[in-house]
Write a protein that holds these residues in place. Sequence first.
Motif, short mmCIF file in Angstrom:
data_model
loop_
_atom_site.label_atom_id
_atom_site.label_comp_id
_atom_site.label_asym_id
_atom_site.label_seq_id
_atom_site.Cartn_x
_atom_site.Cartn_y
_atom_site.Cartn_z
N LEU A 194 0.83 -1.21 0.00
CA LEU A 194 0.00 0.00 0.00
C LEU A 194 0.86 1.26 0.00
O LEU A 194 0.59 2.22 -0.72
N LEU A 195 1.93 1.24 0.79
CA LEU A 195 2.80 2.41 0.89
C LEU A 195 3.42 2.73 -0.48
O LEU A 195 3.37 3.88 -0.94
N GLN A 196 3.98 1.71 -1.13
CA GLN A 196 4.64 1.98 -2.42
C GLN A 196 3.61 2.39 -3.47
O GLN A 196 3.88 3.23 -4.32
N TRP A 197 2.40 1.83 -3.36
CA TRP A 197 1.33 2.17 -4.33
C TRP A 197 0.94 3.64 -4.18
O TRP A 197 0.79 4.37 -5.15
N MET A 198 0.80 4.07 -2.92
CA MET A 198 0.39 5.46 -2.68
C MET A 198 1.51 6.44 -3.04
O MET A 198 1.24 7.55 -3.50
N LEU A 199 2.77 6.03 -2.82
CA LEU A 199 3.86 6.98 -3.03
C LEU A 199 4.40 6.96 -4.46
O LEU A 199 5.40 7.60 -4.77
N GLY A 200 3.78 6.20 -5.32
CA GLY A 200 4.11 6.34 -6.74
C GLY A 200 4.87 5.18 -7.35
O GLY A 200 5.17 5.20 -8.54
N ILE A 226 12.52 -0.08 7.19
CA ILE A 226 12.92 0.25 5.81
C ILE A 226 12.70 1.74 5.56
O ILE A 226 11.67 2.30 5.96
N GLN A 227 13.68 2.33 4.89
CA GLN A 227 13.53 3.72 4.43
C GLN A 227 13.64 3.67 2.91
O GLN A 227 14.62 3.12 2.39
N ILE A 228 12.62 4.20 2.22
CA ILE A 228 12.61 4.12 0.75
C ILE A 228 12.57 5.54 0.17
O ILE A 228 11.74 6.36 0.58
N ARG A 229 13.44 5.81 -0.77
CA ARG A 229 13.40 7.09 -1.47
C ARG A 229 12.75 6.86 -2.84
O ARG A 229 13.25 6.07 -3.65
N PHE A 230 11.62 7.52 -3.07
CA PHE A 230 10.92 7.36 -4.34
C PHE A 230 11.44 8.36 -5.36
O PHE A 230 11.98 9.42 -4.99
N LYS A 231 11.23 8.04 -6.65
CA LYS A 231 11.75 8.91 -7.72
C LYS A 231 11.13 10.30 -7.67
O LYS A 231 11.74 11.28 -8.07
N ASN A 232 9.90 10.39 -7.14
CA ASN A 232 9.24 11.70 -7.06
C ASN A 232 9.70 12.49 -5.83
O ASN A 232 9.15 13.55 -5.54
N GLY A 233 10.67 11.96 -5.09
CA GLY A 233 11.23 12.68 -3.94
C GLY A 233 10.62 12.29 -2.61
O GLY A 233 11.18 12.59 -1.55
N ALA A 234 9.48 11.62 -2.63
CA ALA A 234 8.83 11.24 -1.36
C ALA A 234 9.67 10.18 -0.63
O ALA A 234 10.39 9.41 -1.26
N ILE A 235 9.53 10.19 0.68
CA ILE A 235 10.24 9.20 1.50
C ILE A 235 9.20 8.28 2.14
O ILE A 235 8.22 8.74 2.72
N GLU A 326 2.08 -5.46 -10.64
CA GLU A 326 1.79 -4.76 -9.37
C GLU A 326 2.20 -5.64 -8.19
O GLU A 326 2.78 -5.16 -7.22
N GLY A 327 1.86 -6.94 -8.29
CA GLY A 327 2.15 -7.85 -7.18
C GLY A 327 3.62 -7.98 -6.89
O GLY A 327 4.03 -8.24 -5.76
N LYS A 328 4.43 -7.79 -7.92
CA LYS A 328 5.89 -7.96 -7.76
C LYS A 328 6.52 -6.86 -6.90
O LYS A 328 7.54 -7.07 -6.25
N LYS A 329 5.90 -5.68 -6.89
CA LYS A 329 6.58 -4.52 -6.29
C LYS A 329 6.85 -4.69 -4.79
O LYS A 329 7.92 -4.39 -4.30
N GLY A 330 5.85 -5.15 -4.06
CA GLY A 330 6.02 -5.30 -2.61
C GLY A 330 7.06 -6.34 -2.27
O GLY A 330 7.93 -6.13 -1.42
N MET A 331 6.99 -7.50 -2.95
CA MET A 331 7.95 -8.57 -2.63
C MET A 331 9.37 -8.15 -3.01
O MET A 331 10.33 -8.49 -2.33
N GLU A 332 9.49 -7.33 -4.07
CA GLU A 332 10.81 -6.87 -4.50
C GLU A 332 11.42 -5.92 -3.46
O GLU A 332 12.61 -5.97 -3.17
N ILE A 333 10.58 -5.07 -2.89
CA ILE A 333 11.06 -4.16 -1.83
C ILE A 333 11.61 -4.99 -0.66
O ILE A 333 12.66 -4.69 -0.08
N ILE A 334 10.89 -6.05 -0.32
CA ILE A 334 11.30 -6.85 0.85
C ILE A 334 12.60 -7.61 0.55
O ILE A 334 13.52 -7.63 1.38
N LEU A 335 12.71 -8.18 -0.65
CA LEU A 335 13.96 -8.87 -1.01
C LEU A 335 15.13 -7.87 -1.02
O LEU A 335 16.23 -8.19 -0.55
N ALA A 336 14.89 -6.67 -1.52
CA ALA A 336 15.94 -5.64 -1.53
C ALA A 336 16.31 -5.24 -0.10
O ALA A 336 17.47 -4.94 0.20
#
Length: 360
Positions: A194-200, A226-235, A326-336
């Motif tokens: 949900l977080l990655q979906w909302m932040l772009g 986890i701290q994630i920096r999104f391409k749009n600048g959001a954290i 879409e389903g891949k994004k969350g699992m990829e964040i966790i593996l990273a």
Amino acid sequence: MYKMELIGCGRISYKHVQAAIENKDKIELVAFCDPIKERAAERCRQYTDALEVDQNPLIYTNHLKMLDEIDCDIVAIATESGFHAEIAIECMKRGKHVIVEKPMALSTEDAERMIQTADENHVKLCVCHQNRFNPPIQKLRQALDAGRFGRIIAGNARILWNRDINYYKQAPWRGTYEQDGGCLMNQCIHGIDLLQWMLGGEMDWLNGTVGNYMHPYIEAEDYGSIQIRFKNGAIGNVEGTVCVYPKNLEETLTIIGENGTVAIGGLAVNKIETWDFADGKDTLEQVIAECNGDVENVYGSGHTPLYADMIEAIEQDRVPYIDGREGKKGMEIILATYRSSQEERRIRFPVDHIRSLDFI
Ligand SMILES: NC(=O)c1ccc[n+]([C@@H]2O[C@H](COP(=O)([O-])OP(=O)(O)OC[C@H]3O[C@@H](n4cnc5c(N)ncnc54)[C@H](O)[C@@H]3O)[C@@H](O)[C@H]2O)c1
């Protein structure tokens, strides 16, 4: 009517049966499979007790035999996570549409193979991130799409839960890298999705730390940050754990923008708690009345609309709301995150192939 088969009849499977029952105008469950036969029989009973059926569904203990013998349009997969990719690919190669539980796979390569197999065989692949359908989450998404936040500054996902030894003892696959991963991959993946979906969605880098503090009998983490920096600048900030004493504390998603703040909590991100916008278009009381509802447990009520969306995607030949990409994004964040923690460094996106098995 679409004929459906269910593979994996454990804890979460009753939600799939319930979703089929609640979409009974379109879906007919024709077979249930689990190597533990009684589990498949129990799910079959749940179905036939709720609905009048012309022909009783069949029970199988081998999914290949079931697929060989009984024709269907859709397969739902709710086995241990480590089996998802292999079973989903087998089904899609046979021309079946697939609804697969989260996480869709435990390696980025497997997730990509699943996406490719769906494309090549012109079938739909849908991943069960059912909380995306929660009315408060949909309301937040509409506010984002309408630009009500202005510039997005940050988002926070907090999944502060408790799982004790009895939970892990129920099934030996839990907490293993081969079949599951730790609390981030199993419990927190919905919040992270949900977080990655909302932040772009588009990420620059992440920095993660995981540890095992209270569950020495499992291989993977029971706490992750986890701290994630999104391409749009959001954290994006994630705090996820199953160590909270003595019971689940919260599952909260907060979005902070220059012109708005929203916090959604409750048992399964099902209650809007803060709703403040500079445009003054609505009040907290209004959105609570419109969106907040109770859920019976942390699984929420999203499987039913997810099934309805899958049927509509098939009928309209469109991409399901939560497809493989879409389903891949969350699992990829966790593996990273696992890699970041192991190597004590930031991980930049796009990532190379990562497997949960890399962390044994
Ligand atoms: N969406 C959600 O909110 C949610 C909630 C809980 C679990 N899950 C996911 O659902 C999956 C299952 O979790 P669970 O808690 O129900 O696990 P579980 O251990 O209770 O059930 C898994 C079942 O799959 C069966 N199985 C294994 N191999 C099989 C095969 N080849 N064919 C048929 N059945 C097979 C097992 O015998 C077992 O009964 C996991 O991937 C988990 O992450 C999702």
